[in-house]
Structure formats: structure tokens, C-alpha cells
Design an enzyme around this catalytic site. Structure first.
Site, PDB file in Angstrom:
ATOM      1  N   ASN A  64      48.843  49.612  40.257  1.00 25.81           N
ATOM      2  CA  ASN A  64      48.725  48.158  40.178  1.00 25.81           C
ATOM      3  C   ASN A  64      49.854  47.718  39.260  1.00 25.81           C
ATOM      4  OD1 ASN A  64      48.144  45.499  39.844  1.00 25.81           O
ATOM      5  ND2 ASN A  64      45.960  45.787  39.352  1.00 25.81           N
ATOM      6  N   ARG A  90      40.813  39.135  29.583  1.00 24.81           N
ATOM      7  CA  ARG A  90      41.850  38.317  30.207  1.00 24.81           C
ATOM      8  C   ARG A  90      41.316  37.618  31.464  1.00 24.81           C
ATOM      9  NH1 ARG A  90      46.265  40.806  34.348  1.00 24.81           N
ATOM     10  NH2 ARG A  90      47.474  38.908  34.582  1.00 24.81           N
ATOM     11  N   ILE A 109      43.385  43.848  41.907  1.00 26.68           N
ATOM     12  CA  ILE A 109      41.998  43.478  41.611  1.00 26.68           C
ATOM     13  C   ILE A 109      41.644  42.195  42.359  1.00 26.68           C
ATOM     14  CG2 ILE A 109      40.439  42.779  39.743  1.00 26.68           C
ATOM     15  CD1 ILE A 109      42.360  44.516  37.883  1.00 26.68           C
ATOM     16  N   SER A 110      42.513  41.197  42.224  1.00 24.07           N
ATOM     17  CA  SER A 110      42.266  39.903  42.879  1.00 24.07           C
ATOM     18  C   SER A 110      42.920  39.887  44.256  1.00 24.07           C
ATOM     19  CB  SER A 110      42.852  38.775  42.018  1.00 24.07           C
ATOM     20  OG  SER A 110      44.260  38.918  41.914  1.00 24.07           O
ATOM     21  N   GLU A 140      49.077  50.995  46.731  1.00 30.02           N
ATOM     22  CA  GLU A 140      49.175  49.785  45.899  1.00 30.02           C
ATOM     23  C   GLU A 140      47.794  49.141  45.835  1.00 30.02           C
ATOM     24  OE1 GLU A 140      51.776  46.854  47.646  1.00 30.02           O
ATOM     25  OE2 GLU A 140      51.254  45.313  46.173  1.00 30.02           O
ATOM     26  N   HIS A 163      55.561  41.372  42.037  1.00 34.99           N
ATOM     27  CA  HIS A 163      56.198  40.236  42.695  1.00 34.99           C
ATOM     28  C   HIS A 163      57.666  40.060  42.304  1.00 34.99           C
ATOM     29  CE1 HIS A 163      51.977  39.605  43.308  1.00 34.99           C
ATOM     30  NE2 HIS A 163      51.772  39.326  42.027  1.00 34.99           N
ATOM     31  N   PRO A 186      51.704  45.314  33.501  1.00 33.27           N
ATOM     32  CA  PRO A 186      51.548  44.415  32.362  1.00 33.27           C
ATOM     33  C   PRO A 186      50.241  43.611  32.360  1.00 33.27           C
ATOM     34  CG  PRO A 186      53.207  43.589  33.881  1.00 33.27           C
ATOM     35  CD  PRO A 186      52.892  44.991  34.306  1.00 33.27           C
ATOM     36  N   ASN A 187      49.706  43.499  31.175  1.00 38.63           N
ATOM     37  CA  ASN A 187      48.512  42.691  30.877  1.00 38.63           C
ATOM     38  C   ASN A 187      47.197  43.303  31.372  1.00 38.63           C
ATOM     39  OD1 ASN A 187      50.050  40.550  29.623  1.00 38.63           O
ATOM     40  ND2 ASN A 187      50.770  40.074  31.689  1.00 38.63           N
TER      41      ASN A 187
HETATM   42  C1  DQA Z   1      47.119  41.621  39.873  1.00 39.81           C
HETATM   43  C2  DQA Z   1      47.647  40.395  40.610  1.00 39.81           C
HETATM   44  C3  DQA Z   1      48.982  39.979  40.035  1.00 39.81           C
HETATM   45  O1  DQA Z   1      49.483  38.830  40.724  1.00 39.81           O
HETATM   46  C4  DQA Z   1      48.845  39.624  38.567  1.00 39.81           C
HETATM   47  O2  DQA Z   1      50.108  39.307  38.019  1.00 39.81           O
HETATM   48  C5  DQA Z   1      48.153  40.664  37.781  1.00 39.81           C
HETATM   49  C6  DQA Z   1      47.051  41.415  38.378  1.00 39.81           C
HETATM   50  C7  DQA Z   1      45.707  42.017  40.351  1.00 39.81           C
HETATM   51  O3  DQA Z   1      45.327  43.155  40.138  1.00 39.81           O
HETATM   52  O4  DQA Z   1      44.975  41.183  40.902  1.00 39.81           O
HETATM   53  O5  DQA Z   1      48.449  40.859  36.600  1.00 39.81           O
HETATM   54  O6  DQA Z   1      47.975  42.707  40.162  1.00 39.81           O
END
Ligand code: DQA
Length: 140
Positions: free
Chosen positions: A70, A17, A97-98, A94, A76, A9-10
Site C-alpha cells: 500500500n 488518522r 484500505i479505502s 497493490e 498516485h 506514508p501516513n
Molecule cells: C490509501 C489511499 C490513498 O489515496 C491515500 O493517500 C492513503 C491511503 C488507502 O489505503 O486507502 O494514504 O492508499
């Protein structure tokens, strides 16, 4: 070799974003650059904001040589995604990005980490590239 990237998601909003955390590049542009760089690999890409669709993608990708996932926020929270990974024999990496461990505590838990073959966290979009590299034979 066929590798499938699955984004949760997102991540369809990458590029606009929270750019301070996730950067300015959209995933489609990045994915096209991966396709050019690794033209000898059959790279597939799926994204969904829906947990069940991600589970379907995992099941449908079990014929791949590897899955790079990802799961974003579902990392979580999702027992179902963890179970889907457990249910298949395909190698799964797995990625994030962050650096989730330098962020809020609720991002420190992953339902995927105990059941995947490897984890790459915190290298920006390069995390995906490092995951692809992990499937390549070593240059000796
Ligand atoms: C993420 C880290 C997750 O905690 C977050 O909800 C994301 C992106 C990352 O790629 O850093 O949407 O998976």
C-alpha cells in the site's frame, strides 16, 4: 512461504488518522492478528513515510514469495515505485484500505496498477488479508 507487507506514508497513523475513512485500528495490532491467523506464513512488515526507503524495501524484499504494498499517497505520484516493481520478478499485489475510485479524482491514477500482478481496493484492512489469501493454494 515468505510474504512482505510494505506500507507507505501516513499509514503509521492508522487508528487515529481520518478514522471515518481508515477505521480505528492501528496497523501493528492488525499485523499481529495477521501473524497469529497465518502462523504458517513468514510475514514481514515495513513502513516508511519516505519514497526512497519504500523503493529500498521493494528491492530488499525481492527474495519474498510475494509483496503486498500500500504505497498510500505515493501510489498516485511515484514513477520510482512503479519502476522498482517493474525491476523485480517477485509477485506484487497493490492494496488500498479505502475505495480510491470513490474519492478525489487525483486518487484514481496509480503508477503501480499497470505493473502489479493484482489489485485489492476498498475492503478496509481486510484488503491486506484478501491479498494474503491470494497467495494460498485453493481449497477444492
Ligand atoms: C490509501 C489511499 C490513498 O489515496 C491515500 O493517500 C492513503 C491511503 C488507502 O489505503 O486507502 O494514504 O492508499
Amino acid at each position: 512461504m515468505k510474504l512482505t507487507i510494505i506500507n507507505g506514508p501516513n499509514l503509521n497513523l492508522l487508528g487515529s488518522r481520518e478514522t471515518d475513512i481508515y477505521g480505528n485500528q492501528d496497523f501493528e495490532t492488525f499485523f499481529n492478528s495477521l501473524r497469529s491467523k497465518y502462523s504458517n506464513i513468514n510475514l514481514e512488515y515495513h513502513q516508511s513515510n519516505v519514497e526512497g526507503e519504500l523503493i529500498n524495501f521493494i528491492q530488499d524484499s525481492r527474495d519474498s514469495d510475494g509483496i503486498i504494498i500500500n504505497a498510500a499517497a505515493y501510489t498516485h505520484t511515484s514513477v520510482g515505485i512503479g519502476d522498482a516493481i517493474k525491476a523485480i520478478d517477485t509477485k506484487v499485489i497493490e492494496v488500498h484500505i479505502s475505495n480510491t475510485f470513490s474519492r478525489e479524482e487525483y486518487r484514481h491514477n496509480s503508477y503501480l496498477s499497470p505493473v502489479v500482478d493484482g489489485i485489492i481496493i476498498g475492503f478496509g484492512l481486510k484488503s491486506y488479508e484478501l491479498a494474503i489469501e491470494s497467495f494460498l493454494p485453493k481449497d477444492e
